[in-house]
Write a protein that holds these residues in place. Structure first.
Motif, PDB file in Angstrom:
ATOM      1  N   ALA A 183      18.132  60.623 -69.198  1.00 16.03           N
ATOM      2  CA  ALA A 183      17.336  61.263 -70.374  1.00 16.03           C
ATOM      3  C   ALA A 183      16.576  62.258 -69.965  1.00 16.03           C
ATOM      4  O   ALA A 183      16.496  63.360 -70.580  1.00 16.03           O
ATOM      5  N   GLU A 184      16.268  62.405 -68.588  1.00 12.86           N
ATOM      6  CA  GLU A 184      15.556  63.688 -68.258  1.00 12.86           C
ATOM      7  C   GLU A 184      16.303  64.892 -67.988  1.00 12.86           C
ATOM      8  O   GLU A 184      16.001  66.018 -68.467  1.00 12.86           O
ATOM      9  N   LYS A 224      18.758  65.781 -70.079  1.00 13.86           N
ATOM     10  CA  LYS A 224      18.897  66.164 -71.457  1.00 13.86           C
ATOM     11  C   LYS A 224      20.309  66.703 -71.609  1.00 13.86           C
ATOM     12  O   LYS A 224      21.349  66.028 -71.364  1.00 13.86           O
ATOM     13  N   HIS A 284      23.590  59.089 -73.840  1.00 11.00           N
ATOM     14  CA  HIS A 284      23.127  60.449 -73.282  1.00 11.00           C
ATOM     15  C   HIS A 284      24.196  61.465 -73.489  1.00 11.00           C
ATOM     16  O   HIS A 284      23.764  62.484 -73.631  1.00 11.00           O
ATOM     17  N   ASN A 320      25.757  63.260 -71.403  1.00 13.02           N
ATOM     18  CA  ASN A 320      25.529  64.286 -70.525  1.00 13.02           C
ATOM     19  C   ASN A 320      26.573  64.165 -69.109  1.00 13.02           C
ATOM     20  O   ASN A 320      26.358  65.178 -68.373  1.00 13.02           O
TER      21      ASN A 320
END
Ligand code: FE2
Ligand code: FE2
Length: 257
Positions: free
Chosen positions: A139-140, A142, A180, A182
């Protein structure tokens, strides 16, 4: 950016052999080759089974050898490792919530190093605490690309016995990766085989151990050990590509021009 992956050292007592090979001699050759050919690497990631027995002494042996390695390195645990014995020798190794896992920021994205060790078992575990930690890190991150490193592959490779020894919570892991969006590549060890492909759309790779290998056998019988050559991976990452080379560092066959 150049990253080196080394896996499954299976260190034993100095001078002892494992599967007819000397794991310490192999590690020394591996580190010497990296220093000559890839001293410019940004990071060297060791993806677990650092020790064969989990003995404290084997981690002291590892610490001695790592002092010779030129690029910065990071250590992950495998099923043969002992977390407490490891942390006795490497107290700085980034234990988050008691686990040996961390993130490493690079100009090309974030390296996320997971602890999948389940003591006493060959399978890998990502329990709720570890999954939560991963979820928070993703989450951090992004939109920044994330490169996941873990000892246990969360995906099957078509070798039945090995496929019973993956990550128990593979579906939960995949759900987090999908949520996420990513994670650009999953790098694993544990199988002692060179493997490439994708897992539900996410690129994956595994490489050979620095010591003994697993025979390529899809029959589902016992796993045979082989003396196929050891390797390390040279991973080249830029905005467009993630390229994984497997280098047989003991191969001395002539190069022709
Ligand atoms: Fe291993
Ligand atoms: Fe393993």
């Amino acid at each position: 950016m150049k990253i080196i992956q080394v896996t499954d050292l299976h260190l034993v007592a100095a001078g002892a052999t494992l599967c007819g090979l000397d794991p310490l001699e192999r590690l020394r050759a591996c580190i010497a080759d990296i220093n000559v050919c890839h001293a410019d690497a940004a990071h060297v990631i060791f993806t677990g089974d650092l020790s064969d027995t989990g003995a404290v002494d084997s981690y002291h042996i590892l610490a001695d050898e790592l002092r010779k390695l030129v690029p910065p390195h990071h250590l992950l645990l495998g099923n043969h490792d002992d977390r407490d014995a490891f942390l006795e020798v490497f107290p700085e190794a980034g234990a988050e919530n008691g686990f040996v896992q961390k993130i490493v920021h690079t100009p090309e994205g974030i390296l996320c190093l997971l602890d999948t060790l389940l003591p006493g078992r060959p399978e890998g575990r990502l329990d709720q605490a570890r999954l939560r930690w991963l979820d928070e890190r993703l989450a951090e991150a992004k939109a920044e690309p994330v490169y996941l490193f873990a000892h246990h592959p969360p995906f099957p490779i078509g070798m039945p016995l090995l496929d019973t020894m993956g990550i128990i919570e593979a579906d939960e892991l995949h759900a987090a990766l999908k949520r996420h969006g990513n994670v650009r590549h999953v790098f694993a060890g544990h199988a002692h085989r060179p493997v490439g492909g994708s897992w539900r759309g996410i690129p994956i790779s595994i490489l050979r151990s620095t010591n003994h290998q697993t025979a390529l056998d899809f029959s589902g019988g016992d796993l045979a050990i082989t003396h196929e050559p050891p390797a390390y991976a040279v991973i080249l990452i830029d905005k467009d590509n993630v390229i994984v080379h497997f280098h047989d560092f003991l191969d001395r066959s002539a190069a022709y021009y």
